[in-house]
Structures are given as structure tokens and as C-alpha cells.
Write an enzyme that holds these catalytic residues in place. Sequence first.
Site, mmCIF file in Angstrom:
data_model
loop_
_atom_site.group_PDB
_atom_site.id
_atom_site.type_symbol
_atom_site.label_atom_id
_atom_site.label_comp_id
_atom_site.label_asym_id
_atom_site.label_seq_id
_atom_site.Cartn_x
_atom_site.Cartn_y
_atom_site.Cartn_z
ATOM 1 N N ASP A 200 0.486 -1.274 0.075
ATOM 2 C CA ASP A 200 -0.033 -0.183 -0.262
ATOM 3 C C ASP A 200 1.143 1.185 0.417
ATOM 4 O OD1 ASP A 200 -2.508 1.636 0.514
ATOM 5 O OD2 ASP A 200 -2.119 1.219 2.543
ATOM 6 N N LEU A 201 0.214 2.454 -0.558
ATOM 7 C CA LEU A 201 1.465 3.583 -0.138
ATOM 8 C C LEU A 201 1.245 3.858 1.073
ATOM 9 C CD1 LEU A 201 3.347 5.401 -2.254
ATOM 10 C CD2 LEU A 201 0.788 6.732 -3.077
ATOM 11 N N ASP A 202 -0.333 4.896 1.065
ATOM 12 C CA ASP A 202 -0.103 6.043 1.849
ATOM 13 C C ASP A 202 -0.462 5.476 3.090
ATOM 14 O OD1 ASP A 202 -1.239 7.984 -0.172
ATOM 15 O OD2 ASP A 202 -3.188 7.777 -0.297
ATOM 16 N N THR B 109 1.513 9.811 4.025
ATOM 17 C CA THR B 109 0.318 10.946 2.877
ATOM 18 C C THR B 109 -1.235 10.245 3.773
ATOM 19 O OG1 THR B 109 0.862 8.773 1.591
ATOM 20 C CG2 THR B 109 1.080 11.516 0.586
ATOM 21 N N LEU C 112 -12.045 5.580 6.459
ATOM 22 C CA LEU C 112 -11.664 6.501 5.520
ATOM 23 C C LEU C 112 -10.273 5.541 4.473
ATOM 24 C CD1 LEU C 112 -12.261 10.548 5.394
ATOM 25 C CD2 LEU C 112 -14.109 8.259 4.730
ATOM 26 N N LYS C 113 -9.264 5.204 5.509
ATOM 27 C CA LYS C 113 -8.062 4.296 5.332
ATOM 28 C C LYS C 113 -7.944 3.959 3.486
ATOM 29 C CE LYS C 113 -5.116 5.701 8.762
ATOM 30 N NZ LYS C 113 -4.370 6.256 10.584
ATOM 31 N N GLY C 114 -7.392 4.021 2.917
ATOM 32 C CA GLY C 114 -7.565 2.630 1.924
ATOM 33 C C GLY C 114 -8.703 2.720 1.044
ATOM 34 N N ARG D 169 -11.475 7.608 -3.288
ATOM 35 C CA ARG D 169 -12.054 9.445 -2.536
ATOM 36 C C ARG D 169 -13.446 10.035 -2.663
ATOM 37 N NH1 ARG D 169 -9.545 12.799 -7.354
ATOM 38 N NH2 ARG D 169 -7.893 11.748 -7.619
ATOM 39 N N SER E 3 -15.067 7.468 0.116
ATOM 40 C CA SER E 3 -14.985 8.042 1.361
ATOM 41 C C SER E 3 -15.616 9.413 1.385
ATOM 42 C CB SER E 3 -13.259 9.293 1.242
ATOM 43 O OG SER E 3 -12.179 8.342 0.997
ATOM 44 N N SER F 47 -2.259 0.723 -4.655
ATOM 45 C CA SER F 47 -2.984 1.741 -3.801
ATOM 46 C C SER F 47 -4.007 2.025 -3.997
ATOM 47 C CB SER F 47 -2.002 3.277 -3.475
ATOM 48 O OG SER F 47 -2.309 4.061 -3.172
ATOM 49 N N ALA F 48 -4.808 2.421 -3.501
ATOM 50 C CA ALA F 48 -6.726 3.166 -3.902
ATOM 51 C C ALA F 48 -6.721 4.876 -4.975
ATOM 52 C CB ALA F 48 -7.643 2.923 -2.906
ATOM 53 N N SER F 49 -4.532 5.059 -4.140
ATOM 54 C CA SER F 49 -5.023 6.555 -4.757
ATOM 55 C C SER F 49 -4.245 6.698 -6.196
ATOM 56 C CB SER F 49 -3.856 7.066 -3.507
ATOM 57 O OG SER F 49 -3.930 8.587 -4.545
ATOM 58 N N ASN G 14 -3.380 9.686 -6.499
ATOM 59 C CA ASN G 14 -2.484 10.053 -6.989
ATOM 60 C C ASN G 14 -0.886 9.064 -6.894
ATOM 61 O OD1 ASN G 14 -2.918 12.732 -6.893
ATOM 62 N ND2 ASN G 14 -4.327 12.644 -4.961
ATOM 63 N N LYS H 107 -10.448 -1.979 -1.728
ATOM 64 C CA LYS H 107 -10.473 -2.570 -0.190
ATOM 65 C C LYS H 107 -11.616 -2.099 0.423
ATOM 66 C CE LYS H 107 -5.797 -0.627 -0.770
ATOM 67 N NZ LYS H 107 -4.467 -0.280 -0.993
ATOM 68 N N GLU I 58 -0.157 -3.472 4.429
ATOM 69 C CA GLU I 58 -1.180 -2.257 4.749
ATOM 70 C C GLU I 58 -0.660 -1.264 6.106
ATOM 71 O OE1 GLU I 58 -3.657 -1.253 3.656
ATOM 72 O OE2 GLU I 58 -3.714 -1.555 2.094
ATOM 73 N N ASP I 59 -1.800 -0.373 5.753
ATOM 74 C CA ASP I 59 -1.755 0.391 7.329
ATOM 75 C C ASP I 59 -3.259 1.305 7.603
ATOM 76 O OD1 ASP I 59 -2.146 2.466 5.416
ATOM 77 O OD2 ASP I 59 -2.051 3.790 6.696
HETATM 78 C C1 BG6 Z 1 -5.808 5.253 -0.381
HETATM 79 C C2 BG6 Z 1 -5.727 6.340 0.695
HETATM 80 O O1 BG6 Z 1 -3.915 4.883 -0.157
HETATM 81 O O2 BG6 Z 1 -6.046 6.590 -1.476
HETATM 82 C C3 BG6 Z 1 -6.772 7.079 1.429
HETATM 83 O O3 BG6 Z 1 -5.500 5.153 2.457
HETATM 84 C C4 BG6 Z 1 -7.552 8.109 -0.249
HETATM 85 O O4 BG6 Z 1 -7.296 8.258 2.427
HETATM 86 C C5 BG6 Z 1 -8.074 6.922 -1.560
HETATM 87 O O5 BG6 Z 1 -8.855 8.034 -0.359
HETATM 88 C C6 BG6 Z 1 -7.593 7.533 -2.259
HETATM 89 O O6 BG6 Z 1 -7.349 8.728 -2.616
HETATM 90 P P1 BG6 Z 1 -6.875 9.788 -4.066
HETATM 91 O O7 BG6 Z 1 -5.251 10.051 -3.665
HETATM 92 O O8 BG6 Z 1 -6.784 8.818 -5.178
HETATM 93 O O9 BG6 Z 1 -7.682 10.515 -3.640
HETATM 94 MG MG MG Z 2 -2.705 3.141 3.579
#
Ligand code: BG6
Ligand code: MG
Length: 219
Positions: A8-10, A16, A43-45, A48, A51, A115-117, A119, A146, A170-171
Site C-alpha cells: 500500500d502507499l499512503d 500521506t 476512510l483509510k484505504g 476518494r 470516502s 494503492s487506491a490513490s 495520486n 478495499k 498495509e496500514d
Molecule cells: C488511499 C488512502 O490510499 O487512497 C485513502 O488511504 C484515499 O485515504 C485513497 O482516499 C484515494 O486517494 P486519491 O489520492 O485518489 O484521492
Molecule cells: Mg494506507
Amino acid sequence: MLKGIIFDLDGVITDTAEYHYLAWKKTAEAIAVPFDREFNEELKGVSRMDSLYKILDHGGIRGQFSDAQVEELAHDKNTYYQELIKEITPNDLLPGIKDFLVECKEAGLQLGLASASKNGPVILDRLEVTNFFDTIVDPGKLKKGKPDPEIFVKAAEQLQLQVRECVGVEDAEAGIQAIKGANMFAVGVGTPDRMKLADWQVGSTAEITLERLKEKLGE
Ligand code: BG6
Ligand code: MG
């Protein structure tokens, strides 16, 4: 036998998770939804949009927002988040992570990002660790987020490995559930009460070394 590690990233590679917290807190408070660290754990994982729906449900105000307004709130949160991550440098890698990435590659392991992000790739670039990763799952192409195991199963597939040959790190509680659902060994970064389902719980990323991981795996 261990062949791949899926991160996982964040909150695992860099902190982050704290920036997501700050950006969501600002967004939630702008629409008068109370927001604290306890609720933030949920909201972790989580993606967007999901969440944001959780926040609107938490305030009991989901029905008051049109789809366009929800999109705008998500956009505002991301704009603020992107401001916060602008200054990320390699100094923002969490303790021990760079050494762990180096030893994994030296041992010939394949590394993946789950990662779900959206970014994620830009953050890896700013941390200067993109080259350590053999694959990155595109969260925009997933059917389920997730705690569904899809993202970890997909990462293993992209690495052309069996799930039993991979370990996930993971966190988030949702993330640990996803790793376990994928039938992988789960390393959980966090307090014992939150990381109950993890196969190996660590309080800090500094504790994660390949030698200790292999001991835990019985290899
Ligand atoms: C996950 C985070 O890695 O990515 C969440 O734990 C976040 O908090 C999700 O909402 C989505 O991220 P992003 O950067 O696409 O808004
Ligand atoms: Mg995480």
C-alpha cells in the site's frame, strides 16, 4: 516461497495518510460534518468518492447533495491534497522503507503497488522510488475497492505470481482485510488493536526487514 511484495502507499511508504486526513477534515468541516481521527480510520484505504459518501452519511446529509455537488467536493478535497503533497521529497519516506526496498530488489523479489490513490504514481516519483516497482495497479480500473481483495489479486497477476508467493503490507484495516481476502500473508503497520487481522503487526515501518519477514514466514 516468497517471490513478491505488494505495498500500500499512503501510511506505508510515506505519511500521506496524514495529508488525506487534513484534506478530508477541511472538506468535512466546510459542510459542517464533525471529523476526528477516530472516524478518519474508516476512510483509510477507501477511494476518494467512497470516502466522501462515508463523510456525507456520517453527517446524515447525503441526500442534500446533487451528483455535481459531490463531484465538486471531491475535486476540492483533491486540490487541497495536491497542495499538501507538492513538497514531498525522498526525506518523506517512512523509516526503514528505502532500505527494505533495496534489500527486496537485491534478493530478486518483485514489487508491486496496490494503492487506491490516483495520486500514487506522482507520489512515488517525488519520493524517487518509482524504479523499485515492477508494477502499479491502476485503481481507476478496479470494480471494487478495499476491503475487497481485487487490488491485491490484480497486483499478483500483473507480477505473474501466485497469491501464495506474495506478501501484502498495509496500514488500513480495510487493506488488511483485502490482503487476507486475497489469501496472502499480511504485514500490518499500526497498533495491535487496529491490526488484529494482520499475520505480522509492526508499530513502525522501521521494524520491517527481509530477515524478520522471512522468519515470520518460516522461510
Ligand atoms: C488511499 C488512502 O490510499 O487512497 C485513502 O488511504 C484515499 O485515504 C485513497 O482516499 C484515494 O486517494 P486519491 O489520492 O485518489 O484521492
Ligand atoms: Mg494506507
